[in-house]
Design an enzyme around this catalytic site. Structure first.
Site, PDB file in Angstrom:
ATOM      1  N   VAL A 179       0.711  -1.050   0.150  1.00 51.55           N
ATOM      2  CA  VAL A 179       0.719  -0.154   0.443  1.00 51.55           C
ATOM      3  C   VAL A 179       0.660   1.424  -0.208  1.00 51.55           C
ATOM      4  O   VAL A 179       0.785   2.230  -0.509  1.00 51.55           O
ATOM      5  CB  VAL A 179      -0.901   0.095   1.135  1.00 51.55           C
ATOM      6  CG1 VAL A 179      -1.705  -1.122   1.177  1.00 51.55           C
ATOM      7  CG2 VAL A 179      -0.751   0.093   3.042  1.00 51.55           C
TER       8      VAL A 179
ATOM      9  N   ASN B 159      -7.177  -1.283   5.369  1.00 48.88           N
ATOM     10  CA  ASN B 159      -7.170  -1.399   6.400  1.00 48.88           C
ATOM     11  C   ASN B 159      -5.889  -1.861   6.627  1.00 48.88           C
ATOM     12  O   ASN B 159      -4.911  -1.877   8.160  1.00 48.88           O
ATOM     13  CB  ASN B 159      -8.076  -3.100   6.537  1.00 48.88           C
ATOM     14  CG  ASN B 159      -7.212  -4.078   7.499  1.00 48.88           C
ATOM     15  OD1 ASN B 159      -7.973  -4.125   8.329  1.00 48.88           O
ATOM     16  ND2 ASN B 159      -6.565  -4.997   7.151  1.00 48.88           N
TER      17      ASN B 159
ATOM     18  N   SER C 137      -8.164   3.925  14.226  1.00 47.52           N
ATOM     19  CA  SER C 137      -8.425   3.296  16.023  1.00 47.52           C
ATOM     20  C   SER C 137      -9.168   4.141  16.459  1.00 47.52           C
ATOM     21  O   SER C 137      -9.273   5.147  16.739  1.00 47.52           O
ATOM     22  CB  SER C 137      -6.820   3.458  16.290  1.00 47.52           C
ATOM     23  OG  SER C 137      -6.416   2.895  17.051  1.00 47.52           O
TER      24      SER C 137
ATOM     25  N   TYR D 280       1.936   6.402  16.320  1.00 45.63           N
ATOM     26  CA  TYR D 280       0.994   5.625  15.723  1.00 45.63           C
ATOM     27  C   TYR D 280      -0.949   6.567  15.842  1.00 45.63           C
ATOM     28  O   TYR D 280      -1.588   7.076  15.487  1.00 45.63           O
ATOM     29  CB  TYR D 280       0.171   4.514  17.078  1.00 45.63           C
ATOM     30  CG  TYR D 280      -0.303   3.253  16.589  1.00 45.63           C
ATOM     31  CD1 TYR D 280      -0.606   2.440  15.439  1.00 45.63           C
ATOM     32  CD2 TYR D 280      -2.097   2.819  17.043  1.00 45.63           C
ATOM     33  CE1 TYR D 280      -1.788   1.921  15.270  1.00 45.63           C
ATOM     34  CE2 TYR D 280      -3.552   2.421  16.983  1.00 45.63           C
ATOM     35  CZ  TYR D 280      -3.094   1.786  15.897  1.00 45.63           C
ATOM     36  OH  TYR D 280      -3.947   0.591  15.495  1.00 45.63           O
TER      37      TYR D 280
ATOM     38  N   LYS E   8      -3.061   7.789  12.843  1.00 44.14           N
ATOM     39  CA  LYS E   8      -4.806   6.850  12.800  1.00 44.14           C
ATOM     40  C   LYS E   8      -5.850   8.255  12.859  1.00 44.14           C
ATOM     41  O   LYS E   8      -6.353   8.354  12.793  1.00 44.14           O
ATOM     42  CB  LYS E   8      -4.509   6.353  13.968  1.00 44.14           C
ATOM     43  CG  LYS E   8      -4.724   4.322  13.829  1.00 44.14           C
ATOM     44  CD  LYS E   8      -4.904   4.504  12.920  1.00 44.14           C
ATOM     45  CE  LYS E   8      -4.462   2.961  12.351  1.00 44.14           C
ATOM     46  NZ  LYS E   8      -4.851   1.836  11.511  1.00 44.14           N
TER      47      LYS E   8
END
Length: 267
Positions: A78, A103, A156, A169, A173
């Site tokens: 991706v 995803n 998330s 992270y 997200k």
């Protein structure tokens, strides 16, 4: 601990009949569960993953199963924009393109922001942000031209809450959720919807990797579970059900939304 066994709901009708659903990172975890649910709902599922053996195995499993849908596999990194465009263009021409589920994602070892190496930060950005961006960039021209389509990005709980020792992270997200809102506002006039599913900790390999980095993994899991009112973590199929809902026509008037699937954690 609350004992729970996930069972897919039986709605009595197929919500994705004759639709093509592309799922990234579908070799395992939430992606695999989503592929299984979409196939059960009559879709032609395009399994994509950088793990060619794992992804092909999922597609073969769906093809050989007593399922209402069919499946194909495409190898896809991706983070490679050109490859993403080539794959989506081929899928759209060969199978059509109704739903894209971005995803594929990754995490990083827990640690304070100043301890996190820039190379790790950049990798998380590349997979989580650029991966979803590349998917939208490739799919939107096709969806806009045909006048319909649904994009579901997997965010998330960190999309809405800043998780300690998970700065990179959380950053990525959060970006996925806000990009989804921008896509929804831009693509809505063309009949294209975009939404984000924001799950809490889910029983996946990513969770296992996170726990393995703790001093006492078993105790870390217990402490994690205690923070959820339902006193358990999500099963991949439960998140897949939320993705399926947003992808389907049952959510035809829902766009730009971040659907939190966190067992009450954020409450």
């Amino acid at each position: 601990m609350n004992e729970f066994m996930y069972r897919p709901p039986d709605t009595g009708f197929m919500r994705l009949s004759e639709k093509t659903v592309v799922i990234t990172g579908a070799a395992a975890g939430i992606g695999k569960a989503t592929a299984e649910r979409c196939a059960a709902e009559g879709a032609h599922v395009i399994v994509t993953d950088v793990d060619s053996d794992g992804g092909q195995a999922v597609a073969d499993e769906l093809e050989n199963a007593d399922s209402n849908g069919t499946a194909s596999f495409y190898e896809l990194d991706v983070t490679d924009s050109d490859q993403f465009h080539d794959v989506i263009d081929d899928i759209a021409e060969t199978h059509g393109l109704d739903v894209l589920v971005n995803n594929a994602g990754t995490g990083h070892p827990g640690g304070s922001l100043e301890e996190l190496e820039n190379s790790i930060r950049d990798f998380v950005i590349d997979v989580n942000i650029n991966g979803a961006w590349n998917g939208c960039h490739a799919a939107l021209p096709h969806m806009k031209e045909q006048g319909h389509g649904s994009i579901v990005n997997v965010g998330s709980l960190a999309s809405i809450l800043g998780l300690p020792k998970q700065a990179a992270y959380s950053m990525t997200k959060g970006a996925v959720l806000n990009m989804t809102r921008a896509v929804a506002a831009e693509a809505g006039p063309y009949g294209v919807r975009a939404n984000t599913v924001c799950p809490g900790f889910t029983e996946t390999q990513l969770l296992d990797q996170y726990l393995s980095q703790q001093d006492d993994p078993e105790r870390a899991r217990e402490q994690m579970v205690e923070q959820y009112p339902l006193k358990r973590l999500a099963e991949p199929g439960e998140v897949a059900d939320a993705i399926l809902f947003l992808a389907s026509d049952e959510a035809s008037f829902i766009t730009g939304h971040g659907l939190v699937v966190d067992g009450g954690f954020s409450a």
